[in-house]
Enzyme design. Structure first.
Site, PDB file in Angstrom:
ATOM      1  N   CYS A  59      40.733  29.494  46.764  1.00 36.97           N
ATOM      2  CA  CYS A  59      41.442  31.143  47.513  1.00 36.97           C
ATOM      3  C   CYS A  59      42.145  31.028  46.219  1.00 36.97           C
ATOM      4  O   CYS A  59      43.314  30.667  46.276  1.00 36.97           O
ATOM      5  CB  CYS A  59      42.283  31.141  48.679  1.00 36.97           C
ATOM      6  SG  CYS A  59      43.192  31.953  49.062  1.00 36.97           S
ATOM      7  N   CYS A  60      42.212  32.838  46.056  1.00 37.40           N
ATOM      8  CA  CYS A  60      42.727  33.562  44.849  1.00 37.40           C
ATOM      9  C   CYS A  60      42.596  35.274  44.821  1.00 37.40           C
ATOM     10  O   CYS A  60      42.122  34.983  46.513  1.00 37.40           O
ATOM     11  CB  CYS A  60      42.695  33.080  44.629  1.00 37.40           C
ATOM     12  SG  CYS A  60      41.285  33.477  42.618  1.00 37.40           S
ATOM     13  N   GLY A  61      43.315  35.841  44.536  1.00 33.65           N
ATOM     14  CA  GLY A  61      43.414  37.258  45.405  1.00 33.65           C
ATOM     15  C   GLY A  61      41.718  37.817  45.658  1.00 33.65           C
ATOM     16  O   GLY A  61      41.704  38.266  46.328  1.00 33.65           O
TER      17      GLY A  61
END
Length: 103
Positions: free
Chosen positions: A9-11
């Site tokens: 998960c990242c932006g």
């Protein structure tokens, strides 16, 4: 161990997408059956029933508690990707890191 199911998960999912690609190659090379996807923060909840491990990009470290509580009902392990692994886009080490979390 059954197939390793990891969600990164990242932006926007771009940098974690590159890391996921490296992880898939590393898993294949090591003969590890794995499913590794990268999604943005807003999509995490949709995937918690399909993964064993949720790994957060380092810049989400401040939200670790939030994601841990979100994943708890699904028995999903949650951790922050170590900065050195994330910065080097090191798929081999990230696979090992995820496996260690599940032990």
């Amino acid at each position: 161990m059954s197939a390793l199911r990891i969600l990164l998960c990242c932006g926007g999912g771009i940098s974690s997408g590159m890391l996921a690609q490296k992880c898939r190659k590393a898993a294949k090379k090591a003969g590890i059956e794995a499913s590794i996807d990268a999604k943005s923060e807003s999509q995490v909840n949709d995937y918690l029933t399909k993964v064993d491990v949720l790994l957060l990009a380092p810049h989400y470290e401040v939200e670790l508690d939030k994601f841990t509580k979100l994943a708890e009902p699904y028995d999903v392990k949650v951790s922050v990707i170590p900065r050195d692994i994330y910065g080097m886009i090191d798929g081999d080490r990230l696979i090992k890191y995820a496996q260690d979390l599940l032990k």
